[in-house]
Design an enzyme around this catalytic site. Structure first.
Site, short mmCIF file in Angstrom:
data_model
loop_
_atom_site.label_atom_id
_atom_site.label_comp_id
_atom_site.label_asym_id
_atom_site.label_seq_id
_atom_site.Cartn_x
_atom_site.Cartn_y
_atom_site.Cartn_z
N ASP A 1 26.50 -20.55 -34.56
CA ASP A 1 26.09 -21.85 -34.01
C ASP A 1 25.26 -21.60 -32.77
O ASP A 1 25.75 -21.04 -31.78
CB ASP A 1 27.34 -22.66 -33.66
CG ASP A 1 27.05 -24.09 -33.23
OD1 ASP A 1 25.93 -24.36 -32.77
OD2 ASP A 1 27.97 -24.92 -33.31
N SER B 1 30.49 -31.43 -32.48
CA SER B 1 29.35 -31.37 -31.57
C SER B 1 29.59 -32.35 -30.43
O SER B 1 30.62 -32.27 -29.76
CB SER B 1 28.06 -31.63 -32.36
OG SER B 1 26.92 -31.32 -31.61
N TRP B 2 28.66 -33.29 -30.18
CA TRP B 2 28.95 -34.33 -29.17
C TRP B 2 30.24 -35.08 -29.53
O TRP B 2 30.98 -35.52 -28.65
CB TRP B 2 27.79 -35.30 -29.05
CG TRP B 2 28.21 -36.61 -28.44
CD1 TRP B 2 28.41 -37.80 -29.09
CD2 TRP B 2 28.55 -36.86 -27.07
NE1 TRP B 2 28.84 -38.77 -28.21
CE2 TRP B 2 28.93 -38.22 -26.96
CE3 TRP B 2 28.56 -36.06 -25.92
CZ2 TRP B 2 29.32 -38.80 -25.76
CZ3 TRP B 2 28.95 -36.64 -24.72
CH2 TRP B 2 29.33 -38.00 -24.64
N GLY C 1 25.50 -36.15 -31.53
CA GLY C 1 24.32 -36.57 -30.78
C GLY C 1 24.53 -36.22 -29.30
O GLY C 1 24.43 -35.05 -28.92
N HIS D 1 25.69 -24.51 -36.98
CA HIS D 1 26.26 -25.64 -36.25
C HIS D 1 26.70 -26.80 -37.15
O HIS D 1 27.72 -27.43 -36.90
CB HIS D 1 25.22 -26.15 -35.25
CG HIS D 1 25.66 -27.34 -34.46
ND1 HIS D 1 26.69 -27.30 -33.54
CD2 HIS D 1 25.21 -28.63 -34.45
CE1 HIS D 1 26.84 -28.48 -32.98
NE2 HIS D 1 25.97 -29.32 -33.53
#
Length: 317
Positions: free
Chosen positions: A266, A109-110, A42, A294
């Protein structure tokens, strides 16, 4: 992936220095196993039961938690006292609550951003890092996904992302969305949240996933996901531009065994950032998956992440 399992412990803990934030956590796998904490993406994405399945339940004590305002944590979509460094402190609160001395850290990711920030703040508490879809929240990375980059590859989805924003404001899409996501008019904020979330859901896989796109239509998910992401991004992650890649920061964690898994295609967190991390930190193992975007649900990424977690478990760190 390992077979589905259920947690043997779950509940809420109070966020660090915050009476307002109550964070959901759960523990599954082997009670006496090697502890691993899963840091979701996120920010605002929340955890999913399937996230337990990256880890061998016979070897790992598997810890998942929903970050401030995300998933089952309350209050949902809350932005007050919600920064990178609040989350780093929350991870320490949870570690101490579970009486863990050191643990493996796994994030994509985050979640890779937060993993790096946490490891750099508390290197003595991290046994290993398994990271996916490297994101360091530099201005160039945000510009590529939210302003000028991915738009060239997904033009039809980009038009939908542009739609809620008047042409005069489109030179700064994150700022334009910020005002709408925080509007007192729920019709405006909810439409903006769904459009923001749909942009990411539509671009996260090599082949667009209808199920992922449908997730953006769920009001509660979209509201938390969009509001929290945008809040962090307009505030540049509450850190210096490029801070996580700075030599003095990487020197703190250079000794930690680290495996990075990156999709070649990605377009949310482009491979250039994983390569920048490898250049600055050559000791890491970097796997670029040739046929993946991704998402951690891409088959090649999923397989390599499970392998990476197995390797870390076998090292007896």
């Amino acid at each position: 992936m390992y077979p589905p399992i259920k947690p043997y412990e779950s509940g809420f803990f109070q966020g660090a220095d915050s009476e307002k934030h109550q964070l959901y956590y759960e523990v599954s796998g082997n009670k006496q196993g090697d502890p691993v904490v899963f840091l979701h993406g996120g920010p605002g994405g929340g955890t999913d039961p399937k996230d337990r399945e990256f880890f061998n339940p016979a070897k790992y004590k598997i810890v998942l938690f929903d970050q401030r305002g995300a998933g089952k944590s309350i209050p949902s979509a809350e932005l007050e006292n919600n920064t990178t460094w609040d989350l780093v402190r929350d991870i320490e609160v949870l570690r101490q609550k579970l009486d863990v001395t050191k643990w493996h850290v796994f994030g994509g990711s985050w979640g890779s951003t937060l993993s790096l920030a946490y490891a750099q703040a508390h290197p003595d508490r991290v046994k290993s890092l398994v990271l996916r879809g490297i994101f360091t929240l530099r201005k160039s990375e945000l510009r590529f996904f939210y302003q000028d980059g991915t738009s060239h590859l997904f033009p039809e989805q980009w038009e939908e992302y542009l739609a809620p924003i008047p042409e005069a404001e489109r030179h700064d899409m994150m700022k334009a969305y910020h005002s709408r996501l925080n509007s007192s008019d729920t019709n405006i904020s909810q439409a903006a949240a769904k459009a923001w979330a749909k942009w990411e859901m539509a671009t996260s896989r090599l082949i667009v996933s209808a199920d992922a796109v449908a997730q953006a239509d769920k009001a509660d998910f979209a509201n938390a996901f969009a509001r929290i992401e945008n809040h962090y991004f307009v505030n540049e992650g509450f850190m210096r531009d490029g801070q996580l890649l700075e030599k003095q920061e990487l020197d703190k964690i250079r000794h930690i065994p680290t495996i990075v898994v990156q999709g070649r295609y990605d377009v949310v967190c482009a491979a250039t950032t994983a390569w920048a991390l490898k250049r600055a930190w050559p000791e890491i193992t970097l796997h670029i998956i040739p046929d993946a975007g991704h998402s951690s649900r891409e088959p090649g990424i999923e397989k390599k992440l499970v392998e990476a977690a197995d390797i870390m478990a076998s090292k007896a760190l």
